[in-house]
Structure formats: C-alpha cells, structure tokens
Scaffold this motif. Sequence first.
Motif, PDB file in Angstrom:
ATOM      1  N   VAL A 101      -4.987   1.385  14.775  1.00  0.00           N
ATOM      2  CA  VAL A 101      -5.288   1.814  13.059  1.00  0.00           C
ATOM      3  C   VAL A 101      -4.071   2.397  12.773  1.00  0.00           C
ATOM      4  O   VAL A 101      -3.513   3.164  13.393  1.00  0.00           O
ATOM      5  N   ALA A 102      -3.711   1.722  11.776  1.00  0.00           N
ATOM      6  CA  ALA A 102      -2.226   2.248  10.881  1.00  0.00           C
ATOM      7  C   ALA A 102      -2.948   2.912   9.836  1.00  0.00           C
ATOM      8  O   ALA A 102      -3.262   2.197   8.584  1.00  0.00           O
ATOM      9  N   PRO A 103      -2.752   4.091   9.599  1.00  0.00           N
ATOM     10  CA  PRO A 103      -3.233   4.932   8.365  1.00  0.00           C
ATOM     11  C   PRO A 103      -2.268   4.615   7.143  1.00  0.00           C
ATOM     12  O   PRO A 103      -0.984   4.423   7.460  1.00  0.00           O
ATOM     13  N   GLY A 104      -2.773   4.593   6.100  1.00  0.00           N
ATOM     14  CA  GLY A 104      -2.041   4.568   4.637  1.00  0.00           C
ATOM     15  C   GLY A 104      -2.107   5.494   3.828  1.00  0.00           C
ATOM     16  O   GLY A 104      -2.410   6.633   4.344  1.00  0.00           O
ATOM     17  N   SER A 105      -1.623   5.121   2.427  1.00  0.00           N
ATOM     18  CA  SER A 105      -1.622   6.551   1.755  1.00  0.00           C
ATOM     19  C   SER A 105      -2.903   6.979   1.319  1.00  0.00           C
ATOM     20  O   SER A 105      -3.140   8.018   0.943  1.00  0.00           O
ATOM     21  N   ASP A 106      -4.014   5.978   1.391  1.00  0.00           N
ATOM     22  CA  ASP A 106      -5.389   6.596   1.173  1.00  0.00           C
ATOM     23  C   ASP A 106      -6.440   5.441   2.089  1.00  0.00           C
ATOM     24  O   ASP A 106      -5.883   4.598   2.668  1.00  0.00           O
ATOM     25  N   GLN A 107      -7.560   5.648   2.109  1.00  0.00           N
ATOM     26  CA  GLN A 107      -8.583   5.085   2.801  1.00  0.00           C
ATOM     27  C   GLN A 107      -8.388   3.476   2.357  1.00  0.00           C
ATOM     28  O   GLN A 107      -8.880   2.567   3.464  1.00  0.00           O
ATOM     29  N   ARG A 108      -8.113   3.104   1.279  1.00  0.00           N
ATOM     30  CA  ARG A 108      -8.072   1.531   0.969  1.00  0.00           C
ATOM     31  C   ARG A 108      -6.911   0.858   1.560  1.00  0.00           C
ATOM     32  O   ARG A 108      -6.923  -0.332   1.885  1.00  0.00           O
ATOM     33  N   HIS A 109      -5.815   1.716   2.125  1.00  0.00           N
ATOM     34  CA  HIS A 109      -4.651   1.087   2.579  1.00  0.00           C
ATOM     35  C   HIS A 109      -4.517   1.292   4.074  1.00  0.00           C
ATOM     36  O   HIS A 109      -3.621   0.878   4.876  1.00  0.00           O
TER      37      HIS A 109
END
Length: 385
Positions: A101-109
Amino acid sequence: MAIFGQRGLGGVHLTLMVGPVVPIPVPQIVLDALTQVEVVQPDEAAGAFTLQFTLSVQSPLHTLFLLSGGGVVPLLRVILIATINGMPQVLIDGVVNRTTVAPGSDQRHTSLHVMGDDLTAVMQKLEFSGLPGTPYPAMPAEAIVALLLAKYAFLGVVPLIIPSIAIDVPIPTDRIPTQQGSDLEYIRMLAERVGYVFYIEPGPAPGMSTAYWGPKIKVGVPQPALNADMDAGSNVESLNFSYNGDARSLPLVYIQNQQTKVPLPLPIPDIGPLNPPLGLIDPPPQRLRPLPETAKYSPTRAMLLGMAEAAKSADTVTGQGSLDVTRYGQILKSRQLVGVRGVGPAFDGLHYVTEVRHSIKRGEYKQSFSLSRKGLISTLPLVPP
C-alpha cells in the motif's frame, strides 16, 4: 467485462477474475478501482503480474487482496483476459504472493499494488526432497515430469511433454533418480539436462493452462510481421537490433571407452533439432567449452548433456522494441516466431520472441518485446505480412 476505455482502443476489453483455487469475475467496484496492469511473459522464466488499484477506507480490496497477501487465503488465484476485436486471450493465470500500500495525500490517492507469479509459484511451495516415495527407479525424465505434473490437475494444468531425442532409461542397479528440491526446481533441472525448457502457458480457456516440457518452438506459423520505417505501414513504435559474433561456443563432451578407459572427445554442434537456424550467415563458434565429468556417465547421458549445452548457445542477433496493440492489430505473444520487415536485409526475416511485457492503462495498451535468432540474412526470400 469492459473496463479499459473503448474510446480509442478499438474494442480492447480486460476481464479480471479472482478467487481461491477457482476464480470468478470481480464486482464492478473492484474494476472501477483498477488503474494499471503490468504483465511479463518471458520464454523460460515464470510469468509475473502487477495490478494497481486506488484504495479507499471502505474499499472491499482490503479483504480481497490485503488479507490474502497476509496468508489468510493460502492460494488466491488471479486470471487476466484481454479481448481485442472479439478474440479473447489469457494474459496470466497466477497466484498473489505480495501486496503493498502506497499512501497518498488523501484516501482517493492511496494505491494498492498486488503482485504475483504464474502457476509455477504453486510448484515451489512444498519441498519433497528426502521424503518417502521420491525415488523414481527405471523412469526416464519424461515419465518423472508427467508424474509430478499430475498433482496440479486441480488447477486445470494439462501437461504437454515432448520426448527427448535420446530417451535415457536409468538401470536401477546403476542409479535411481531421486527428487531434490521443489517440484519446479526438479522439473527444470530435468529439462536443462536434455536442452529443454519448462513453463506454464495460460489458456486457451480461462482456468486452463498448458505445462510445456520440451524444446523451444522455433518453427510454425509466424505472427503478423513487425513493420518498421514503412510510413503508413509501420506498426511498431521502436525497433532496434544488435549483433554479437562472439556469443557462440562449441561444447566438448568426453565419452569414455568402457574397455580401454580412454576418454574420447566429441564436439557437439549447436545447430540441430533443438535449435534450428533462422539466419543464413552466422560465424563459427569462437571457443571450445569442455563439459566437466561427462566421461563418468553413459554415452547416451553424456550426449544428452552435450546437446543440452549446445542448445543453450547464445543467439548472435538480439532485438528490442515496443508497439501499440491497436496499431499492431493483435496481441504479440512470447515463445513464438514473428516476422520483421523494414529494418534492412541483415535483420529482416523471422525472429523468436523471447519476452513480452504488457502495459495496460485506461485508454492505452502497449507492449515491449525482445527478439533473438542465430545469424544474419533471412532464410526466407519473402517475409509474410
């Protein structure tokens, strides 16, 4: 199930099936989250795939892939089917072995990467070395491979075994073959001894695969030609070739006379049933390569080892390129022949496809590929279109 843009792709559809042992089509919410697909199909090594999804907090992907990657489901199977112009083709039939899992700036990313290998990964999960029943008395390699592959019929794996040129049946009083390592390691070792390859080819129907044990197939009907520098007739984005005249060597086998105990050297040419030439002009081998300890084997086994090494002789011509599937008109397949036109008389002709990489995004389907053959100048007067 169409998920990747009909617009601009000329009717290319991708179907994703997931499930333990027997996969089923995934729900629409999973398809909507799929953003990219990467599939690698080499000629000898195991095929691999990577799926990239957008991940939200409430996404069902948390249970579908993440928990299985952690070992809750021991065998999560994935099947990818690409359909172009109404013709379906199974790109990969494999199992998941890792998720990240690669977290983004928000849950959509936030993105989820699901990685796995083809069904050969199942053949490495258990070690059978040293267990009762692993000896195979008076059984040639072909019979051993058939017996080992029978265990994987529940996955839809159908064996296709080509008998070697000189079948070596071991005499039990001399030696008894014994399995060492996993099923995959042992089968590949048996293939290397006779100059063969082993791989699992997905398809032709979803849920079915062919376990091939035999020589590289460098004969047959070629795929549509790759056209370069032909203006409107070009169907590749890039294509380049290289030539290495020092790549070839000649294996030397020593066979011992049982009466006089005198070793007899025997060179093994690399052109034969296992490796037919696709080019007219090829330099002679630049060096001799003696094989160690062949004199202690039977003449049949020593000859098989020599032919196996000769079949591995490196191809002098290699090529790399890329194409757009919609421009090419179909999916380029590895482990088959393909024609090349427009590069020049030295490299035009038939080539063997050693590897294909599929890169699929919404509205885009591209492939990169590697080619090889022995010799310059085509053996055909005209390359079929």
